[in-house]
Design an enzyme around this catalytic site. Structure first.
Site, PDB file in Angstrom:
ATOM      1  N   LYS A  78       0.828  -1.170   0.105  1.00  7.71           N
ATOM      2  CA  LYS A  78       0.093  -0.035  -0.155  1.00  7.71           C
ATOM      3  C   LYS A  78       0.919   1.159  -0.047  1.00  7.71           C
ATOM      4  O   LYS A  78       2.008   1.394   0.581  1.00  7.71           O
ATOM      5  CB  LYS A  78      -0.765  -0.015   1.210  1.00  7.71           C
ATOM      6  N   SER A 158     -10.107   2.349   2.946  1.00  6.95           N
ATOM      7  CA  SER A 158      -8.761   3.021   2.022  1.00  6.95           C
ATOM      8  C   SER A 158      -7.830   2.165   1.423  1.00  6.95           C
ATOM      9  O   SER A 158      -7.248   2.604   0.382  1.00  6.95           O
ATOM     10  CB  SER A 158      -8.152   4.074   2.895  1.00  6.95           C
ATOM     11  N   SER A 182     -10.429   0.306   7.275  1.00 12.80           N
ATOM     12  CA  SER A 182      -9.826   0.340   5.853  1.00 12.80           C
ATOM     13  C   SER A 182      -9.151  -1.021   5.437  1.00 12.80           C
ATOM     14  O   SER A 182      -8.513  -1.084   4.273  1.00 12.80           O
ATOM     15  CB  SER A 182      -8.729   1.510   5.898  1.00 12.80           C
TER      16      SER A 182
END
Length: 495
Positions: A78, A158, A182
């Site tokens: 990420k 997210s 998330s």
């Protein structure tokens, strides 16, 4: 062997051990899949040269007897994790061009375990979002589609890039972060497994901060076994993070027996929300029946302060975000606005932040600054902190009464279409976190397991919440639920 990218971590590891494939072949298969999947917009900084270099090193390491479990396995990282010499933007314009000179502890742990980074994954800006529509790189698209419908769907947020990439078999697994759901919400939306460990289990050092008392890294994988393998590699005490727990990391995979006979599973009445879709209600009932059939004892429990969790979270998280994001000033790194004659340092701050931060980040910074301001600190921030303590005590009381894990829905719905939730009412978007924020406020481990499909053919997930530091026990309960649910659906390759 073709389609190596469709393997999970455990299967790929076993093939590597038997010499039936190589890390270079695995990595090349993923790189080919990534290049063919630009329509998903999941990978935003591709690192093929670095990936192949690490894959070759892993193949050498695999010739010995001491290669760790993650050795040679290609994964996505990420964009919130600092990666040495590789762009790290946290999905924001304000960090454009930032290439750290250091590696985050989590990504370094994975490197030390021989994992191969394929590139950086898209995400909501500074991890603020539930649909991956706030990224400077543009929206991530879910590989899933509704039946007879070509509308682009959200992969959740997210960690939307991570979820989309794992679901579409662009990588074997990926890192995510979870501040209010998330990891778990995008896992539920994409038919993947996502675990948020106990706060302090994974180091936060080198991970771009959103809300420091809530943020926690975790793996996003294709199965519970894969989550156990990757979580062990990511964890560990880190002296550079004052909130990192100095606890031994168990062999989580060895704890996956599937035996949950006699385990007490709590069903919280407060999670039965008004207007909950019948499909979510049914999924929850089915999951409860599956765990009961596997030998668990089902008990009704009460978590009375749950109704205050969402408002408390949306005071605490923006407050911490406004403090953390104050460091982005255009002075040291990242974007700096062009200044006009006569502009001073105040104008530089204002213009840089106006250009560098997107609307959602600006909104949360303003809310956070407001609740921390002199006249409102006690009315909002301190009150939210007191509510947080009460929420944590609710869980402590339930676990003290002998409950081993808690079963809830992971999300209030299946994935929705990109653009369907308008910016006009951000509260509607925030309601996506209704089942997940309590876990962050209490610092507990939580996992989302795919458990079924809705009427439109989209995945639905169930959430299990565990006792602090008992991720192994939680993973084993999730393993039993996964086996009972038998979820094997995959999205069709339309991209």
């Amino acid at each position: 062997m073709t389609d190596l990218n469709k393997l999970g971590l455990a299967e790929a590891r076993d093939l590597l051990r038997k010499g039936e494939t190589t890390s270079v072949e695995l990595t090349q298969s993923c790189l080919t899949a990534i290049d063919a999947a630009d329509a998903l917009n999941a990978f935003v900084h591709k690192t093929p040269e670095l990936a192949l270099e690490r894959a070759k090193a892993a193949d050498e390491r695999l010739k010995g007897d001491d290669a760790p479990a993650m050795c040679g396995l290609p994964i996505g990282i990420k964009d919130l994790f600092c990666t040495k010499g590789v762009d790290t933007q946290a999905g924001s314009r304000i960090l454009q061009g930032f290439k750290p000179e250091y590696e985050s502890t989590v990504s370094q742990n994975l490197i030390d375990n021989g994992a191969v980074m394929l590139g950086k994954l898209n995400m909501d800006e500074f991890a603020m979002g539930s649909s991956n529509e706030t990224s400077v790189y543009g929206n991530v698209v879910s590989p899933w589609r509704r039946n007879n419908d070509d509308a682009d769907l959200t992969p959740g947020g997210s960690s939307g890039g991570s979820a989309s990439a794992v679901a579409a078999d662009l990588c074997l697994a990926a890192t995510g972060t979870d501040t209010g759901g998330s990891i778990r919400q995008p896992a539920a939306f994409t038919g993947t497994v996502g675990i948020k460990p106990t706060y302090g289990r994974c180091s936060r050092w080198g991970t771009v901060a959103f809300a420091s008392s809530l943020d926690q890294a975790g793996p996003m994988t294709k199965s519970v076994r894969d989550a156990a393998i990757m979580l062990e590699a990511m964890c560990g005490h880190d002296a550079k993070d004052s909130t990192s727990a100095d606890l031994a990391v168990p062999n989580f995979e060895a704890m996956l027996t599937g035996d949950i006979k006699g385990k007490k599973i709590g069903i919280p009445k407060e999670y039965r929300m008004d207007g909950m879709p019948a499909e979510i209600e049914q999924l929850w009932a089915d999951g409860t029946a599956m765990l009961k059939a596997a030998g668990a004892e089902i008990v009704d429990i009460s978590l009375p302060h749950t109704k205050y969790a969402l408002p408390a979270y949306y005071v605490i998280a923006p407050a911490e975000a406004s403090s953390n994001l104050a460091r982005y000033d255009g002075v040291r790194y990242g974007h700096r606005a062009k200044l006009e004659a006569g502009d001073g340092i105040t104008e530089m701050y204002e213009k840089t932040r106006a250009e560098g931060f997107g609307h959602e980040v600006q909104r949360r910074v303003m809310i956070g600054t407001y609740v921390l301001s002199a006249g409102f600190y006690d009315a909002y921030y301190n009150r939210a902190r007191r509510v947080r303590t009460l929420i944590k005590k609710d869980f402590e009381d339930v676990f003290a009464a002998g409950v081993d894990a808690i079963l809830t829905p992971a999300t209030p719905s299946a994935a929705f279409g990109l653009g369907e939730m308008t910016d006009a009412d951000p509260v509607q978007m925030y309601l996506n976190d209704v089942f997940t924020v309590t876990v962050n406020l209490a610092g507990l481990p939580g996992i989302s397991v795919p458990a079924g499909l809705d009427a439109q053919g989209l995945p639905l997930g169930l959430q299990l919440i565990g006792k602090p530091w008992e991720e192994g026990d939680l993973l084993n309960t999730a393993y039993a639920l996964e086996a009972a649910a038998g979820f094997v659906a995959k999205p069709g390759n339309w991209w």
